[in-house]
Design an enzyme around this catalytic site. Structure first.
Site, PDB file in Angstrom:
ATOM      1  N   CYS A   1      -1.202  -7.667   4.139  1.00 46.83           N
ATOM      2  CA  CYS A   1      -1.286  -8.452   2.223  1.00 46.83           C
ATOM      3  C   CYS A   1      -2.012  -7.555   1.326  1.00 46.83           C
ATOM      4  O   CYS A   1      -2.348  -8.028   0.722  1.00 46.83           O
ATOM      5  CB  CYS A   1      -2.453  -9.100   3.316  1.00 46.83           C
ATOM      6  SG  CYS A   1      -3.721  -8.403   4.084  1.00 46.83           S
TER       7      CYS A   1
ATOM      8  N   GLU B   1      -8.181  -8.912   4.092  1.00 47.78           N
ATOM      9  CA  GLU B   1      -7.491  -9.903   3.210  1.00 47.78           C
ATOM     10  C   GLU B   1      -8.268 -11.103   2.648  1.00 47.78           C
ATOM     11  O   GLU B   1      -8.342 -11.797   3.231  1.00 47.78           O
ATOM     12  CB  GLU B   1      -5.969 -10.018   3.205  1.00 47.78           C
ATOM     13  CG  GLU B   1      -5.163 -10.320   2.066  1.00 47.78           C
ATOM     14  CD  GLU B   1      -5.306 -11.424   1.390  1.00 47.78           C
ATOM     15  OE1 GLU B   1      -5.213 -11.753   0.503  1.00 47.78           O
ATOM     16  OE2 GLU B   1      -5.016 -12.623   2.432  1.00 47.78           O
TER      17      GLU B   1
END
Length: 170
Positions: free
Chosen positions: A69, A35
């Site tokens: 995420c 992420e």
């Protein structure tokens, strides 16, 4: 390190790409979830396969109960296909089952599998709000207003904590 089977990384693009490249090389590719600061958008063009787009959108938004995420958080759809995509999403969402959740508004409690869920009053109000309009997407502000009242302190991420706790319990 060669003994690491996989990695999850949150951070900068440069470091994430470096880790990803290292994990893709070697004797065998290893999983790397990175992420790197994006808002996880999905773009649906006018020529998209809407069935596949709807499936991908639902998997990204709700896979792992949305607790990753990289879960989809923004959706950009060409206006010519927006209505048709909404129909496909509604059809596929109708097939999503959460389980045997029961909500008793009079007793202010929820049950799953016959067992009473230990919800806080705020979590119960959130659950009641979300269940009142299945398929509707609420803004954080709407959820805060309904769960905490109009006098909440405006910390919009506070609702994320309540939703996370609610998901864990149900």
């Amino acid at each position: 390190h060669p003994d690491v089977a996989g990695i999850t990384f949150t951070g900068s693009y440069e470091v994430g790409m470096s880790i990803s490249a290292r994990f893709a090389g070697g004797r065998w590719p290893r999983p790397c979830i990175a992420e790197m600061g994006g808002k996880n958008a999905c773009v649906v063009t006018a020529r998209a396969d809407l069935e596949r787009a709807a499936t991908g959108i639902l998997r990204s938004a709700f896979g792992l109960t949305g607790q990753k995420c990289s879960a989809l958080s923004r959706l950009y759809v060409h206006e010519r296909v927006a209505d048709a995509l909404i129909v496909k999403l509604k059809q596929q969402m109708a097939a999503v089952r959460i389980g045997d959740l029961e909500i008793d508004g009079f007793k202010r409690e929820a049950r799953s599998g016959g067992e009473r869920l230990p919800l806080t009053p705020t979590e119960f109000r959130l659950l009641e709000t979300l269940a009142s309009q299945p398929g509707r997407t609420f803004t954080r502000e709407e959820l805060l207003d309904r769960a905490c009242g109009p006098d909440h302190d405006g910390l919009d991420r506070a609702v994320d904590v309540h939703v996370t706790n609610l998901r864990r319990k149900i």
